[in-house]
Design an enzyme around this catalytic site. Structure first.
Site, PDB file in Angstrom:
ATOM      1  N   ASP A 158       0.814  -1.220   0.000  1.00 13.11           N
ATOM      2  CA  ASP A 158       0.000   0.000   0.000  1.00 13.11           C
ATOM      3  C   ASP A 158       0.849   1.271   0.000  1.00 13.11           C
ATOM      4  O   ASP A 158       2.010   1.264   0.422  1.00 13.11           O
ATOM      5  CB  ASP A 158      -0.877   0.042   1.253  1.00 13.11           C
ATOM      6  CG  ASP A 158      -2.049  -0.921   1.173  1.00 13.11           C
ATOM      7  OD1 ASP A 158      -2.063  -1.791   0.279  1.00 13.11           O
ATOM      8  OD2 ASP A 158      -2.943  -0.817   2.032  1.00 13.11           O
ATOM      9  N   ASP A 159       0.203   2.346  -0.414  1.00 19.26           N
ATOM     10  CA  ASP A 159       0.664   3.749  -0.231  1.00 19.26           C
ATOM     11  C   ASP A 159       1.705   4.236  -1.234  1.00 19.26           C
ATOM     12  O   ASP A 159       2.101   5.387  -1.172  1.00 19.26           O
ATOM     13  CB  ASP A 159       1.210   4.004   1.194  1.00 19.26           C
ATOM     14  CG  ASP A 159       0.192   3.719   2.286  1.00 19.26           C
ATOM     15  OD1 ASP A 159      -0.966   3.407   1.956  1.00 19.26           O
ATOM     16  OD2 ASP A 159       0.555   3.801   3.468  1.00 19.26           O
ATOM     17  N   HIS A 209      -6.193   3.223  -3.868  1.00 21.03           N
ATOM     18  CA  HIS A 209      -6.060   3.486  -2.428  1.00 21.03           C
ATOM     19  C   HIS A 209      -6.293   4.978  -2.142  1.00 21.03           C
ATOM     20  O   HIS A 209      -5.689   5.522  -1.231  1.00 21.03           O
ATOM     21  CB  HIS A 209      -4.662   3.046  -1.989  1.00 21.03           C
ATOM     22  CG  HIS A 209      -4.491   2.835  -0.508  1.00 21.03           C
ATOM     23  ND1 HIS A 209      -5.433   2.229   0.292  1.00 21.03           N
ATOM     24  CD2 HIS A 209      -3.461   3.160   0.321  1.00 21.03           C
ATOM     25  CE1 HIS A 209      -4.984   2.195   1.547  1.00 21.03           C
ATOM     26  NE2 HIS A 209      -3.806   2.765   1.598  1.00 21.03           N
ATOM     27  N   HIS A 213      -4.857   9.582   0.576  1.00 19.59           N
ATOM     28  CA  HIS A 213      -4.853   8.769   1.792  1.00 19.59           C
ATOM     29  C   HIS A 213      -5.589   9.439   2.963  1.00 19.59           C
ATOM     30  O   HIS A 213      -5.039   9.610   4.063  1.00 19.59           O
ATOM     31  CB  HIS A 213      -3.409   8.437   2.202  1.00 19.59           C
ATOM     32  CG  HIS A 213      -3.281   7.115   2.917  1.00 19.59           C
ATOM     33  ND1 HIS A 213      -3.449   6.992   4.281  1.00 19.59           N
ATOM     34  CD2 HIS A 213      -3.021   5.869   2.472  1.00 19.59           C
ATOM     35  CE1 HIS A 213      -3.271   5.736   4.634  1.00 19.59           C
ATOM     36  NE2 HIS A 213      -3.014   5.021   3.552  1.00 19.59           N
ATOM     37  N   HIS A 304       3.784  -2.376   3.000  1.00 21.63           N
ATOM     38  CA  HIS A 304       3.760  -1.015   2.465  1.00 21.63           C
ATOM     39  C   HIS A 304       5.016  -0.722   1.646  1.00 21.63           C
ATOM     40  O   HIS A 304       6.126  -0.971   2.118  1.00 21.63           O
ATOM     41  CB  HIS A 304       3.653  -0.006   3.608  1.00 21.63           C
ATOM     42  CG  HIS A 304       2.345  -0.083   4.344  1.00 21.63           C
ATOM     43  ND1 HIS A 304       2.095  -1.042   5.300  1.00 21.63           N
ATOM     44  CD2 HIS A 304       1.211   0.654   4.228  1.00 21.63           C
ATOM     45  CE1 HIS A 304       0.855  -0.883   5.750  1.00 21.63           C
ATOM     46  NE2 HIS A 304       0.296   0.126   5.126  1.00 21.63           N
TER      47      HIS A 304
HETATM   48 ZN    ZN Z   1      -2.567   3.040   3.236  1.00 19.44          ZN
END
Ligand code: ZN
Length: 342
Positions: A158-159, A209, A213, A304
């Site tokens: 993620d991210d 995503h 965020h 991540h």
């Molecule tokens: Zn995230």
């Protein structure tokens, strides 16, 4: 003391610094999404003590800023003017709110992340959404893991994308011939298109995503839709694919209202069941141990590639892959994990 506000928009970030008297010390600066290292260097170069203020809809910078030694605060909606449909309140507003009453803001702690101090809100929203999530899970539109009777596992990141970590992770996955799924943030995807192209070429899954965020319970329905649509467009443009059909809520954040809105604008919500909290940098060995302890058939592993220093995650990946291969698990993308058995 200096107070710096960081605003985000569809084209990047803006930084405004004010002094004790609330006046700007110099002209506001703009940074494109790919120039966040320069923005952090600029803030670090201050010769006077400086604090940095973000909104809760800006969840991908604080980890990197704290790792760089900056003092980061979060300003919540009760203190702020109304936010636009897409973007945060202005950098000047954020800086002045800090200058007027820093004690009203939440000081972030690296090991607790962007939502420091709101962990109970996050948990309460999850509990309140249980019945809806159960109903959606039964239809296959909400998943926290795949079938438990097949030796398949999905690794997710993620991210990102965020250099150099995303490229290092893609190198490792390529070396082992292992597919994964990347839940990209639109802001980052728009800046790092090479990584998105590599993800597609290497056969990885790509999910949405959001753009910046945000903590979802703080958004209006139109703001949520805008976050998802803009990110989907940026990801599609960068990768040369259609917008993702998989969505992952930042922090897993939700309320019954948010879950209802998500069902109207995304085909499928994907969470996880293996969570080593690699984002908090607990140490490579602990990340590896937690993943190997928690993983079982059908698991979705949350790691991540963005949001901070991901060197521990990169170092943990080979032993994680080798440990799971030794248990005869097969790695699949999330799409494959949720596909009907053949
Ligand atoms: Zn995230």
């Amino acid at each position: 003391m200096l107070f710096s506000g960081i605003a985000w928009s569809g084209t990047g970030y803006e930084v405004t610094v004010v002094g004790d008297d609330g006046r700007q010390t110099e002209a506001s600066l703009r940074f494109e999404p790919g120039r966040t290292d320069e923005m952090i260097s600029y803030l670090r170069s201050s010769t006077e003590p400086l604090v940095t203020v973000i909104e809760s809809t800006n969840g991908i910078l604080d980890g990197r800023m704290m790792a760089a030694g900056l003092d980061v605060y979060r300003a919540d909606p009760g203190l702020l003017p109304e936010r636009p449909l897409f973007g945060s309140v202005s950098a000047t507003d954020l800086a002045r709110i800090a200058q007027q009453d820093l004690s009203a803001l939440a000081r972030l702690v690296r090991t607790r992340g962007t939502q420091t101090g709101r962990e109970s809100d996050l948990a309460a929203g999850m509990v309140a959404s249980t019945a809806q999530v159960t109903a959606l899970s039964a239809t296959g539109r909400w998943l926290e893991h795949g079938e438990r009777d097949r030796p398949q596992i999905a690794i997710t990141f993620d991210d990102g994308p965020l250099p150099p970590y995303t490229g290092q992770i893609l190198d490792i996955l390529e070396r082992y011939g292992v597919p994964a799924t990347f839940f990209c943030v639109g802001m980052n995807a728009s800046a790092h298109t090479d990584e998105l192209v590599r993800m597609r070429e290497q056969g990885h899954g790509i999910g949405n995503h959001t753009w910046s965020h945000p903590f979802l319970p703080e958004l209006s329905q139109p703001q949520l839709v805008e976050q998802i649509e803009r990110a989907g467009e940026a990801i599609a443009k960068a990768s040369g694919t259609a917008p993702p059909t998989l969505f992952r809520p930042p922090y897993g954040s939700r309320t019954p209202e948010v879950v209802g809105w998500l069902t109207e604008c995304v085909p499928k919500v994907a969470l996880w069941d293996v969570e080593p909290d690699d984002w908090s940098m607990p140490g490579t060995e602990i990340i590896v141990r937690d993943v190997l302890d928690q993983a079982r058939q059908g698991s979705i592993i949350l790691l991540h590639d963005g949001g901070g220093d991901r060197s521990q995650t990169v170092a943990a990946l080979p032993p994680i892959i080798e440990g799971l291969l030794a248990r005869d698990y097969r790695f699949v993308t999330l799409d494959e994990l949720t596909a009907a058995p053949v």
